[in-house]
Design a protein around this motif. Structure first.
Motif, short mmCIF file in Angstrom:
data_model
loop_
_atom_site.label_atom_id
_atom_site.label_comp_id
_atom_site.label_asym_id
_atom_site.label_seq_id
_atom_site.Cartn_x
_atom_site.Cartn_y
_atom_site.Cartn_z
N ALA A 91 0.98 -1.24 0.02
CA ALA A 91 -0.14 0.01 -0.03
C ALA A 91 0.71 1.26 -0.11
CB ALA A 91 -1.02 -0.31 1.27
N GLU B 293 -10.26 5.24 2.32
CA GLU B 293 -8.91 4.25 2.30
C GLU B 293 -8.79 4.15 3.74
OE1 GLU B 293 -5.56 5.76 0.34
OE2 GLU B 293 -6.65 5.52 -1.65
N VAL C 42 -4.83 -5.69 -1.69
CA VAL C 42 -4.88 -4.15 -1.76
C VAL C 42 -5.57 -3.62 -2.92
CG1 VAL C 42 -3.04 -2.23 -1.97
CG2 VAL C 42 -2.63 -4.13 -0.43
N THR D 6 -1.19 4.45 -1.47
CA THR D 6 -2.26 4.43 -0.43
C THR D 6 -2.23 4.25 0.89
OG1 THR D 6 -2.39 2.15 -1.03
CG2 THR D 6 -3.83 3.48 -2.40
N ILE E 132 -4.44 3.06 3.87
CA ILE E 132 -4.62 1.70 4.10
C ILE E 132 -3.54 0.98 4.85
CG2 ILE E 132 -4.36 -0.47 2.81
CD1 ILE E 132 -6.49 0.55 0.72
N VAL F 214 -8.60 -1.09 -2.63
CA VAL F 214 -8.76 0.22 -3.21
C VAL F 214 -9.76 0.50 -4.14
CG1 VAL F 214 -7.26 2.01 -4.59
CG2 VAL F 214 -6.31 0.61 -2.86
#
Length: 280
Positions: A62, A204, A190, A67, A70, A194
């Motif tokens: 992540a 997220e 993951v 991201t 996360i 997303v």
């Protein structure tokens, strides 16, 4: 239809995470038994690291994909679930005797690093490269402490498996294949998480704290409950405490070395709940 496809991929990713971690733990634990390492140490290190591989793989993946919510949400959520759900369910099956070292050293240390994570992330709004170095350095020191403890208190009386060359190779194969499956499963999970968050309009942070955290905690749940039912209470407790320590120091440490991780103000409440769970 697209949402259902991504839900299917998320479930597939979680199945790969759980199965891969299961193979990894079996291989590591059997090799450790062969060398007479105590149950609590196995729980705090090898089993904890093995069952935390999904969190590690998911959070690092992540972070590398940008991201970050996360990555952080997965760790905070997993640590809350590890204590309140996994340790709770394990204690339902059998009263868990707490090892003296765990009570005096490992649990206070877990509380300390939970506070440290909050301090590093909340006051400047990010877990930076320097923070990653700090977390990784503390983790290395903790591993050295456990190594010294293992040498000092050499082995509970453990039933050791037969360990000829072929048996050791089989365990090593379990470790290798398990690790590969975990990494592949984490990437699938993951990506799917997303996509689901985007389609459903969820943040997220929410996905990381709930779906991803619960999914990556499944290996700890299976390992701790099984250990408790089989009378290996030290391993059940050590697994949870060790996993929480590993999640913060290693997983977030390595993730933040890859890319600085924003620590959203929304994680304040979640961090407090994680701290309260650790103290409890």
């Amino acid at each position: 239809m697209i949402l259902l496809m991504h839900l299917g991929l998320l479930i597939l990713g979680f199945i790969m995470l759980v199965k891969g971690a299961d193979w990894f733990v079996d291989g590591c634990a059997n090799i450790a038994y062969a060398f007479g390492i105590p149950q609590m140490i196995i729980g705090l290190t090898i089993v904890a690291m093995g069952t935390s591989m999904p969190e590690a793989a998911v959070s690092i993946a992540a972070a590398s994909k940008g991201t970050a919510d996360i990555a952080v949400g997965n760790i905070i959520g997993s640590n809350i679930i590890n204590i309140l759900v996994i340790l709770g369910l394990s204690a339902v099956f059998v009263a868990l005797k707490i090892d003296r070292q765990s009570y005096r050293i490992d649990m206070p240390f877990m509380i300390f690093i939970t506070i440290l994570l909050f301090a590093l992330g909340y006051f400047d709004g990010t877990i930076s490269h320097i923070d990653g170095i700090i977390l990784s350095a503390i983790f290395a020191g903790y591993l050295y402490f456990l190594y010294r403890t293992t040498r000092k208190n050499r082995a509970d009386k453990l039933e050791r498996p037969h360990t000829d060359g072929k048996t050791l190779l089989k365990y090593l194969a379990f470790i290798l294949v398990g690790g590969i499956v975990v990494v592949l499963g984490s990437n699938i999970a993951v990506d799917a998480a997303v996509k689901i968050a985007t389609i459903a309009g969820l943040s997220e942070k929410f996905i990381g704290l709930t779906i991803v955290a619960l999914g990556t905690s499944l290996p700890e749940l299976a390992t701790s409950v099984t250990a408790a039912r089989k009378g290996n209470a030290d391993m059940a407790v050590g697994n949870v405490v060790g996993s929480n320590i590993f999640n913060i120091l290693f997983v977030l440490g390595i993730s933040s070395l890859i890319v600085p991780i924003p620590f959203a103000s929304g994680f304040f409440v979640d961090s407090m709940i994680a701290l309260l769970a650790a103290v409890l």
